[in-house]
Write a protein that holds these residues in place. Structure first.
Motif, short mmCIF file in Angstrom:
data_model
loop_
_atom_site.label_atom_id
_atom_site.label_comp_id
_atom_site.label_asym_id
_atom_site.label_seq_id
_atom_site.Cartn_x
_atom_site.Cartn_y
_atom_site.Cartn_z
N GLN A 100 0.81 -1.21 0.00
CA GLN A 100 0.00 0.00 0.00
C GLN A 100 0.85 1.27 0.00
O GLN A 100 0.35 2.36 -0.15
N LYS A 101 2.19 1.12 0.18
CA LYS A 101 3.05 2.30 0.27
C LYS A 101 3.27 2.92 -1.10
O LYS A 101 3.20 2.26 -2.11
N GLY A 102 3.59 4.19 -1.08
CA GLY A 102 3.95 4.86 -2.32
C GLY A 102 2.80 5.10 -3.27
O GLY A 102 3.01 5.27 -4.46
N ARG A 103 1.56 5.12 -2.78
CA ARG A 103 0.42 5.36 -3.67
C ARG A 103 0.44 6.76 -4.25
O ARG A 103 -0.21 7.02 -5.26
N GLY A 104 1.19 7.69 -3.64
CA GLY A 104 1.23 9.05 -4.16
C GLY A 104 2.19 9.22 -5.32
O GLY A 104 2.19 10.26 -5.96
N GLU A 105 3.03 8.25 -5.58
CA GLU A 105 4.02 8.37 -6.65
C GLU A 105 3.68 7.42 -7.79
O GLU A 105 3.30 6.27 -7.55
N PRO A 106 3.85 7.87 -9.05
CA PRO A 106 3.52 7.01 -10.20
C PRO A 106 4.64 6.02 -10.48
O PRO A 106 5.75 6.13 -9.96
N GLY A 107 4.32 5.05 -11.32
CA GLY A 107 5.31 4.09 -11.75
C GLY A 107 6.03 4.52 -13.00
O GLY A 107 6.70 3.70 -13.64
#
Length: 489
Positions: A100-107
């Motif tokens: 669930q971490k890093g949902r604010g950053e795109p891939g």
């Protein structure tokens, strides 16, 4: 078998049905390659026991994925990941909490453009000396509500609620044409007007149409950052010329034009932003002559023309433009309320046609109901009455605020009483760092800008705009009292 119990986390208190949550997480496991093509899934009874669910919930989730084509059922064998899906190499298994971490950053990578990092102006509760906003408490809300209701009672519903003209509601363009011709001596027809969502949209469309990467746009050394952002966004080279007590230095502009081609010059001649000074007639005529001589377009932003106090407003550049070199942009947001996202662009008809085509690719049309309602306010005289009332109110507040600054903060703030507009350009004594002072004021319940956005590169003006129009005279007295308390030492 995959550790389904660790990989799937369901929230039975969430609004989304549990079977949809389960289907979504199985779909995600397939997308990430953790459930490969052809993989057999646990039976519904087995998975229900693992996840402590009712078997019917698992059956519903499987049925959802079967219908979508993610799974396939084989008679007598069970349920499998569909064989037609592409092979995905699995990533290392993560715990559910870590995933669930890093949902604010795109891939993926993208370029962040520094010129877009502009502070957001909000109308906060409490005392405020803002950038120069109108007082929404005196806006003609009841009249607007009646005009809205008439929209639902009048005319053809298909016409009202279908697609409209990207140039804007015809009634509003007709009324704006009459209004601008009467008050600004423009010579327009409705076909010379494009209705947009605030003046910044008009500036965006005009700069997109006129500027190519590498071309030169010129603005004042102090200028509205919202305009600067749009010019930089086109890839144009943005150059500045000096601004003095009479606005843009047109002789400095002439010198610049002698050394390089200029495509566009942006000006706010009626009340220069942010300093509020008015460009005198001789400079206006010289600017028009330079436009004709060097072939640059003048983008004239007349954001608060209605509010001029010392004498009759000086007519816009566009009214004295014999060669059609001026694109004129205005707004009703400062006249009525910022939430009224109605601005307008005035230009030759062929330019308006092309701007409308550009507008279609970002915004098919404006707010037809709002445009109709404002058109009605123009037609029945309500808006003109409001503007007259607002003018008297803001003129009185300007007089009162300037008197307060002069009497209560004579050694703290230096300013020239503005000829018009909704704000005072205030230069603070350098012993008071504006950034720190604004922070202390916020803790005392008073909001005003720290002025950093107005500093040209390498300069510290220690100046800011103190808006007076959105505050009553009592609120202005309270605001000045806070400043006096913080600067008394």
């Amino acid at each position: 078998m995959l550790p389904f119990k660790s990989l799937i986390v369901l929230d039975k208190s969430a609004e989304m049905a549990v079977f949809l949550q389960l289907a979504g997480q199985i779909r995600q496991l397939i997308s990430e390659g953790l459930l490969p093509t052809g993989q057999k899934l646990p039976g519904t009874r087995q998975l229900a026991e693992l996840l402590r669910l009712h078997r019917k919930t698992v059956i519903a989730a499987y049925d959802e994925l079967l219908a979508e084509g993610w799974l396939e059922a084989r008679a007598g064998s069970g349920t499998f990941v569909a064989g037609h899906l592409p092979v995905v190499l699995p990533k290392p298994i993560e715990k559910a909490a870590d995933s669930q971490k890093g949902r604010g950053e795109p891939g993926f990578q993208f370029v962040r453009k520094p010129h877009l990092a502009r502070p957001l102006l909000l109308m906060n509760d409490g005392l405020r000396l803002d950038d120069g906003f109108p007082d929404i408490r005196i806006a003609p809300m009841d009249e607007l509500a009646r005009a809205y209701r008439s929209y639902f009672r009048w005319g053809n519903p298909q016409q009202h609620f279908g697609y409209g003209d990207p140039k804007g509601n015809r009634l509003l363009r007709e009324e704006l044409s009459v209004f601008l011709n009467e008050t600004r001596a423009l010579r327009t027809t409705p076909d010379n007007i494009l209705v947009v969502r605030g003046s910044i949209m008009g500036i965006h469309l005009a700069s997109t149409l006129l500027l190519e990467p590498g071309q030169t746009a010129v603005v004042g050394e102090t200028n509205w950052s919202g305009a600067n952002m749009n010019f930089l966004q086109t890839g144009a080279d943005l150059l500045t010329v000096a601004v003095d007590g009479h606005g843009l230095d047109v002789e400095a502009l002439a010198e610049l034009c002698r050394h390089r081609p200029v495509r566009l010059v942006y000006v706010t001649p009626h009340h220069h932003y942010p300093t509020t000074v008015t460009m005198p007639p001789d400079r206006r005529l010289r600017l028009l002559q330079l436009s004709q001589q060097y072939g640059f377009v003048i983008l004239e932003d007349d954001y608060d023309y209605e509010f001029h106090y010392l004498r009759r407003p000086i007519l816009p550049l566009a009214s004295a433009d014999p060669h059609n070199m001026v694109i004129y942009v205005g707004s009703l947001s400062k006249s009525v309320a910022p939430a009224f996202r109605i601005g307008y662009v005035v230009a030759p008809e062929t330019v308006i046609d092309e701007l409308a085509r550009l507008r279609r690719i970002i915004d098919r049309q404006g707010d037809t109901m709002l445009e109709f309602a404002v058109g009605q306010l123009f037609r029945n005289g309500d808006l003109r009455r409001h503007l007259k009332k607002a003018h008297l109110t803001y003129e009185a507040r300007c007089q009162h605020f300037c008197s307060l600054l002069k009497e209560e903060l004579p050694d703290v703030v230096q300013f020239a009483k503005p000829e018009g507009g909704l704000a005072v350009w205030a230069r603070f004594d350098r012993q008071f760092d504006l950034n720190q002072l604004a922070g202390k004021a916020r803790r005392e319940g008073l909001t005003f800008a720290d002025g950093l956005a107005h500093n040209p590169p390498g300069q510290w003006l220690n100046s800011t705009r103190l808006g007076f129009a959105s505050s009553t005279e009592t609120e202005l007295e309270q605001s000045v009292a806070v400043l006096r308390k913080l600067t008394r030492g």
